[in-house]
Design an enzyme around this catalytic site. Sequence first.
Site, mmCIF file in Angstrom:
data_model
loop_
_atom_site.group_PDB
_atom_site.id
_atom_site.type_symbol
_atom_site.label_atom_id
_atom_site.label_comp_id
_atom_site.label_asym_id
_atom_site.label_seq_id
_atom_site.Cartn_x
_atom_site.Cartn_y
_atom_site.Cartn_z
ATOM 1 N N ASP A 326 0.868 -1.163 0.000
ATOM 2 C CA ASP A 326 0.000 0.000 0.000
ATOM 3 C C ASP A 326 0.918 1.230 0.000
ATOM 4 O O ASP A 326 2.024 1.169 0.530
ATOM 5 C CB ASP A 326 -0.872 -0.026 1.258
ATOM 6 C CG ASP A 326 -1.551 1.299 1.521
ATOM 7 O OD1 ASP A 326 -2.279 1.764 0.630
ATOM 8 O OD2 ASP A 326 -1.339 1.875 2.610
ATOM 9 N N ASP A 519 -1.498 -0.719 6.112
ATOM 10 C CA ASP A 519 -1.767 -0.180 7.447
ATOM 11 C C ASP A 519 -3.219 0.214 7.684
ATOM 12 O O ASP A 519 -3.598 0.531 8.802
ATOM 13 C CB ASP A 519 -0.880 1.041 7.710
ATOM 14 C CG ASP A 519 -1.281 2.236 6.853
ATOM 15 O OD1 ASP A 519 -1.749 2.022 5.714
ATOM 16 O OD2 ASP A 519 -1.138 3.379 7.322
ATOM 17 N N ASP A 523 -6.881 -2.070 3.659
ATOM 18 C CA ASP A 523 -5.844 -3.060 3.325
ATOM 19 C C ASP A 523 -6.155 -4.432 3.922
ATOM 20 O O ASP A 523 -5.544 -5.431 3.543
ATOM 21 C CB ASP A 523 -4.469 -2.604 3.848
ATOM 22 C CG ASP A 523 -4.008 -1.311 3.216
ATOM 23 O OD1 ASP A 523 -4.228 -1.149 2.005
ATOM 24 O OD2 ASP A 523 -3.439 -0.464 3.926
#
Length: 622
Positions: A326, A519, A523
């Site tokens: 990410d 995080d 996700d």
Amino acid sequence: MKIKNITTKSYFLGLFLFLLGLTLFLSGANLPIFIKVLYLLATILSGYHVMIEGFSLTVTETKARKKFSPNIHLLMSLAAVGAILIGKFSEAALLILIFAGAHFLEEYAEGKSKREITKLLEMNPDNARIIHPDGSIEEVSVETVQVGDTLQVQNGAQIPIDGNILSGIASIDESAINGESIPREKTTGDPVFAGTINGNDSFTMTATKTSDNTVFSKILSLVDQSQNNLSKTATKIKKIEPIYVTTVLILFPLVILSGAAAFGWSFSTSIYRGIVFLISASPCALAASAVPATLSAISNLAKNGVLFKGGSFLSNLADLKAVAFDKTGTLTKGKPEVTDFIVADDINKDDLIDIVSSIEDQTNHPLAAAIVNHFDQAKKLDIKVETKIGTGVIGQLGDDEYLIAKPKAFSSVDDQFTLQQKELAKEGKTVVFVAKNQRVVALLALMDTPNSAAQPTIDYLNHEGIDTVMITGDSKQTGEAIGHNLGIKKVITEVLPEDKVKVVNDLESKSLMTGMVGDGVNDAPALVNADVGIAMGEGTDVAIDVADVVLMKNDLNKFVTSHRVSKRLNKIVWQNITFSMAVVTLLVVLNFFGLTDIGIGVVAHEGSTLLVILNGLRLLRG
């Protein structure tokens, strides 16, 4: 604990009787029956727990699995009984003494790895000093603290609960949470965590979580989970052990029969060589090849702020062929920062900084805080500010009007700024113009910049031949600019949160062992679907809960460290397996040539087991 103490005392009594019998034998005392009785008692006292464990566990496991499931202890027990039956009392005692002694040392070595992790439990806070509305202070159990309670933390004390500082300045040792040895300075409004240690100054704080939801309680939960989850290799060894032992038991009578036929041994020699075979072929070292090493590696990483929910995930890390990241908060800092400030030649830059900072200080759009923080030394001016939605921010200073807005708000801009805006946009930066009396006199470029660990992490993975992928909802231009700067092999932009799972699944469909690092809440599905999900410790609770690995400090360098430890773990486990099987093969071959006996077999066999365990314990070191 009481049973363990009795077993230990019984072992040392058996050892004493063996040494007494050996001393009498070496002194030439004509007491053959008495000496044999001493050896027999030594065998029983020092090894009764080995024999009970060997037979009882075999029965229990056989019933549970519904097929014959013997263990190593059974092999050693049969070897000792066989030695006694052929009159080899001293060697039976020696066999049990060395095996039981080595077993105690193995338990200690394995326990050392577990103790390195579970000593965190000793740091679990018990009490808190709550400040009541009337100002009185009461010491209460930390389990009774509620969100919103005001607490006092004295100098040198343990912080009892997660919360925020209300008043005071503190220097806090957070090594229990993130592995960072240097204390962190904190003041009003800063977060503090349960289990960390306050320095020399007392402070007051507000509780933001209950005791069962703190970061520290989650660490303890992960630690407990990790000790019960073996690596793939350890699991396979555990499954193979009863099959291996069964094979040895089947070969035992064949060795005895072949001794007389192929080597011309007498019946007693054949029996003796069969017993030595049982000892030599026992897979003690093989059984200890993976578990102590895995626990040691998990312990090492836990002390340094990386928590694995099991040995299998640590083992898998070395096999990763692709890692998806990410962007925001993982590869980047998660907050925009000013990267460029370009001013027209005829404008005083310092004066304009004061004006821009004073205007932005009175607005609340996302980029305002980044601008004010960047120009933290600017003077604060008395400027009348008005925000026009869809246009920008207007500031009035004397007769001059200043407008801070995105480029599309301006119809006429000097070529100098237009060209620079296009170049900065290619780099993935957001540009805003500053106009004075409708003339653009400066531009600001802002960007969610990569964190300091992102570049070396990507470089390391690329060097290891691991495909790197960045997933972001940013525009193609912005995402590719950041990905290119970091050296990421593939950038996937304009991705909706629900599409992150598809990216991970696509990588796995190519038979690639895939990791996902993230995080946020969005996700979480991708972290669950990845072979190894890695969550940033300062991310959302959901991401931490579903991930397989947690980096307690948002430091990607710890991911690199974990990958290196994983590779080292797999290397050490295979060293142990190779070495243990080589020793077994050597002892079995020597036995057929009559070059070994029970004593040599036991010493070599148990010695190799201890060497295997000590080799694994090397992973406790950094």
